[in-house]
Design a protein around this motif. Structure first.
Motif, PDB file in Angstrom:
ATOM      1  N   MET A 131       0.838  -1.207   0.000  1.00 38.48           N
ATOM      2  CA  MET A 131       0.000   0.000   0.000  1.00 38.48           C
ATOM      3  C   MET A 131       0.875   1.261   0.000  1.00 38.48           C
ATOM      4  O   MET A 131       0.582   2.223  -0.727  1.00 38.48           O
ATOM      5  N   GLU A 132       1.950   1.239   0.791  1.00 40.63           N
ATOM      6  CA  GLU A 132       2.862   2.385   0.835  1.00 40.63           C
ATOM      7  C   GLU A 132       3.527   2.603  -0.520  1.00 40.63           C
ATOM      8  O   GLU A 132       3.635   3.728  -1.003  1.00 40.63           O
ATOM      9  N   ARG A 133       3.979   1.525  -1.135  1.00 42.95           N
ATOM     10  CA  ARG A 133       4.639   1.631  -2.438  1.00 42.95           C
ATOM     11  C   ARG A 133       3.678   2.147  -3.490  1.00 42.95           C
ATOM     12  O   ARG A 133       4.023   2.991  -4.313  1.00 42.95           O
ATOM     13  N   ARG A 134       2.462   1.671  -3.465  1.00 45.11           N
ATOM     14  CA  ARG A 134       1.452   2.111  -4.425  1.00 45.11           C
ATOM     15  C   ARG A 134       1.136   3.592  -4.237  1.00 45.11           C
ATOM     16  O   ARG A 134       1.001   4.339  -5.200  1.00 45.11           O
ATOM     17  N   ALA A 135       1.013   4.026  -2.977  1.00 50.30           N
ATOM     18  CA  ALA A 135       0.736   5.437  -2.684  1.00 50.30           C
ATOM     19  C   ALA A 135       1.884   6.325  -3.186  1.00 50.30           C
ATOM     20  O   ALA A 135       1.642   7.392  -3.762  1.00 50.30           O
ATOM     21  N   ARG A 136       3.130   5.879  -2.992  1.00 47.78           N
ATOM     22  CA  ARG A 136       4.277   6.656  -3.495  1.00 47.78           C
ATOM     23  C   ARG A 136       4.263   6.708  -5.019  1.00 47.78           C
ATOM     24  O   ARG A 136       4.495   7.757  -5.623  1.00 47.78           O
ATOM     25  N   LEU A 137       4.017   5.561  -5.644  1.00 49.27           N
ATOM     26  CA  LEU A 137       4.015   5.478  -7.099  1.00 49.27           C
ATOM     27  C   LEU A 137       2.975   6.413  -7.713  1.00 49.27           C
ATOM     28  O   LEU A 137       3.234   7.091  -8.699  1.00 49.27           O
ATOM     29  N   LEU A 138       1.810   6.446  -7.115  1.00 54.87           N
ATOM     30  CA  LEU A 138       0.705   7.235  -7.672  1.00 54.87           C
ATOM     31  C   LEU A 138       0.600   8.641  -7.076  1.00 54.87           C
ATOM     32  O   LEU A 138      -0.296   9.396  -7.441  1.00 54.87           O
ATOM     33  N   GLY A 139       1.493   8.964  -6.156  1.00 54.47           N
ATOM     34  CA  GLY A 139       1.482  10.304  -5.566  1.00 54.47           C
ATOM     35  C   GLY A 139       0.297  10.539  -4.657  1.00 54.47           C
ATOM     36  O   GLY A 139      -0.223  11.655  -4.596  1.00 54.47           O
ATOM     37  N   LEU A 140      -0.149   9.513  -3.960  1.00 54.71           N
ATOM     38  CA  LEU A 140      -1.333   9.640  -3.110  1.00 54.71           C
ATOM     39  C   LEU A 140      -1.031  10.240  -1.748  1.00 54.71           C
ATOM     40  O   LEU A 140      -1.932  10.751  -1.079  1.00 54.71           O
ATOM     41  N   ASP A 141       0.212  10.164  -1.302  1.00 55.11           N
ATOM     42  CA  ASP A 141       0.555  10.702   0.011  1.00 55.11           C
ATOM     43  C   ASP A 141       0.561  12.224  -0.029  1.00 55.11           C
ATOM     44  O   ASP A 141       0.983  12.832  -1.012  1.00 55.11           O
ATOM     45  N   MET A 142       0.099  12.809   1.053  1.00 51.89           N
ATOM     46  CA  MET A 142       0.133  14.266   1.181  1.00 51.89           C
ATOM     47  C   MET A 142       1.584  14.697   1.380  1.00 51.89           C
ATOM     48  O   MET A 142       2.339  14.015   2.066  1.00 51.89           O
ATOM     49  N   PRO A 143       1.974  15.826   0.796  1.00 49.44           N
ATOM     50  CA  PRO A 143       3.345  16.280   1.011  1.00 49.44           C
ATOM     51  C   PRO A 143       3.564  16.635   2.476  1.00 49.44           C
ATOM     52  O   PRO A 143       2.647  17.086   3.159  1.00 49.44           O
ATOM     53  N   VAL A 144       4.777  16.422   2.938  1.00 50.04           N
ATOM     54  CA  VAL A 144       5.120  16.740   4.311  1.00 50.04           C
ATOM     55  C   VAL A 144       5.405  18.232   4.385  1.00 50.04           C
ATOM     56  O   VAL A 144       6.180  18.759   3.596  1.00 50.04           O
ATOM     57  N   ARG A 145       4.765  18.886   5.343  1.00 51.08           N
ATOM     58  CA  ARG A 145       4.982  20.316   5.504  1.00 51.08           C
ATOM     59  C   ARG A 145       6.218  20.514   6.380  1.00 51.08           C
ATOM     60  O   ARG A 145       6.334  19.938   7.457  1.00 51.08           O
ATOM     61  N   THR A 146       7.117  21.325   5.898  1.00 49.52           N
ATOM     62  CA  THR A 146       8.341  21.605   6.623  1.00 49.52           C
ATOM     63  C   THR A 146       8.397  23.090   6.931  1.00 49.52           C
ATOM     64  O   THR A 146       8.130  23.918   6.062  1.00 49.52           O
ATOM     65  N   GLU A 147       8.712  23.392   8.166  1.00 53.04           N
ATOM     66  CA  GLU A 147       8.788  24.798   8.566  1.00 53.04           C
ATOM     67  C   GLU A 147      10.132  25.032   9.226  1.00 53.04           C
ATOM     68  O   GLU A 147      10.569  24.262  10.075  1.00 53.04           O
ATOM     69  N   LEU A 148      10.776  26.082   8.828  1.00 51.13           N
ATOM     70  CA  LEU A 148      12.063  26.438   9.384  1.00 51.13           C
ATOM     71  C   LEU A 148      11.841  27.551  10.398  1.00 51.13           C
ATOM     72  O   LEU A 148      11.186  28.548  10.091  1.00 51.13           O
ATOM     73  N   SER A 149      12.343  27.356  11.591  1.00 51.99           N
ATOM     74  CA  SER A 149      12.187  28.389  12.613  1.00 51.99           C
ATOM     75  C   SER A 149      13.497  28.561  13.363  1.00 51.99           C
ATOM     76  O   SER A 149      14.359  27.685  13.367  1.00 51.99           O
ATOM     77  N   GLY A 150      13.599  29.687  14.004  1.00 52.27           N
ATOM     78  CA  GLY A 150      14.793  30.006  14.763  1.00 52.27           C
ATOM     79  C   GLY A 150      14.725  29.469  16.178  1.00 52.27           C
ATOM     80  O   GLY A 150      13.929  28.575  16.494  1.00 52.27           O
ATOM     81  N   HIS A 151      15.531  30.054  17.053  1.00 52.43           N
ATOM     82  CA  HIS A 151      15.625  29.658  18.455  1.00 52.43           C
ATOM     83  C   HIS A 151      14.256  29.712  19.138  1.00 52.43           C
ATOM     84  O   HIS A 151      13.527  30.689  19.006  1.00 52.43           O
ATOM     85  N   ASP A 152      13.903  28.661  19.849  1.00 45.65           N
ATOM     86  CA  ASP A 152      12.636  28.542  20.578  1.00 45.65           C
ATOM     87  C   ASP A 152      11.411  28.784  19.690  1.00 45.65           C
ATOM     88  O   ASP A 152      10.401  29.334  20.134  1.00 45.65           O
ATOM     89  N   GLY A 153      11.508  28.389  18.429  1.00 50.84           N
ATOM     90  CA  GLY A 153      10.360  28.513  17.526  1.00 50.84           C
ATOM     91  C   GLY A 153      10.170  29.915  16.978  1.00 50.84           C
ATOM     92  O   GLY A 153       9.205  30.193  16.265  1.00 50.84           O
ATOM     93  N   GLY A 154      11.066  30.810  17.287  1.00 54.41           N
ATOM     94  CA  GLY A 154      10.966  32.194  16.814  1.00 54.41           C
ATOM     95  C   GLY A 154      11.423  32.321  15.370  1.00 54.41           C
ATOM     96  O   GLY A 154      11.753  31.336  14.701  1.00 54.41           O
TER      97      GLY A 154
END
Length: 178
Positions: A131-154
């Protein structure tokens, strides 16, 4: 000038193929253009290349195109040939993706039956991997959101740094740099 007939289209396709083959071989644009020119006076081989560059001028017995015009035509041909090849590759990739999805579906069905019927943990794991391989192949997984933050989340502080300071920071944080 209307749409070329089937023979002319085949000759144009051959010219484009020759142009891209020459370019891949490292031949410069002007040499390509002259080799594929319709007018023997402009053609480096002294022949009339079928459906070559400047074919209309050659048919009308006017002066052959300038070197600039010939180069422009050769560049246009290579771009068109590359675009056609990319389109073909994309079609092939889509077909392969569909074929792989069908294969995964068949494997999934076998593993799923065993997982449900026998409640086999190994079959359940295999089912999830399929199921994981199929989801990757077909692009079914939601993209992972990445956020860059400074010291203590600032907010991230941007400073002017020297190249030496940047190299030192990279050396501290990159295990490969060691």
């Amino acid at each position: 000038m209307g749409r070329p007939d089937k023979a002319a289209r085949a000759a144009i396709a051959r010219r484009r193929s020759d142009a891209i083959d020459l370019r891949l071989a490292g031949v410069d644009w002007l040499t390509i253009a002259r080799k594929l020119a319709a007018d023997p006076a402009a053609n480096s081989d002294g022949i009339a290349y079928p459906q070559g560059y400047g074919i209309e001028r050659y048919r009308k017995a006017t002066d052959p195109p300038s070197d600039e015009a010939l180069i422009h035509a050769a560049c246009r041909d290579v771009r068109a040939a590359l675009a056609d090849r990319r389109a073909e590759l994309n079609d092939d990739v889509d077909e392969l993706r569909a074929l792989e999805a069908d294969r995964l579906d068949r494997l999934f069905f076998v593993a799923y039956k065993k997982a449900v019927r026998d409640q086999d943990l190994a079959a359940i794991d295999r089912t999830l991997r399929i199921m994981e391989r199929r989801a990757r192949l077909l692009g079914l997984d939601m993209p992972v959101r990445t956020e860059l933050s400074g010291h203590d989340g600032g907010p991230v502080q941007i400073e002017n740094v020297t190249a030496d300071e940047l190299d030192a920071l990279i050396a501290l944080t990159d295990p490969v740099a060691e």
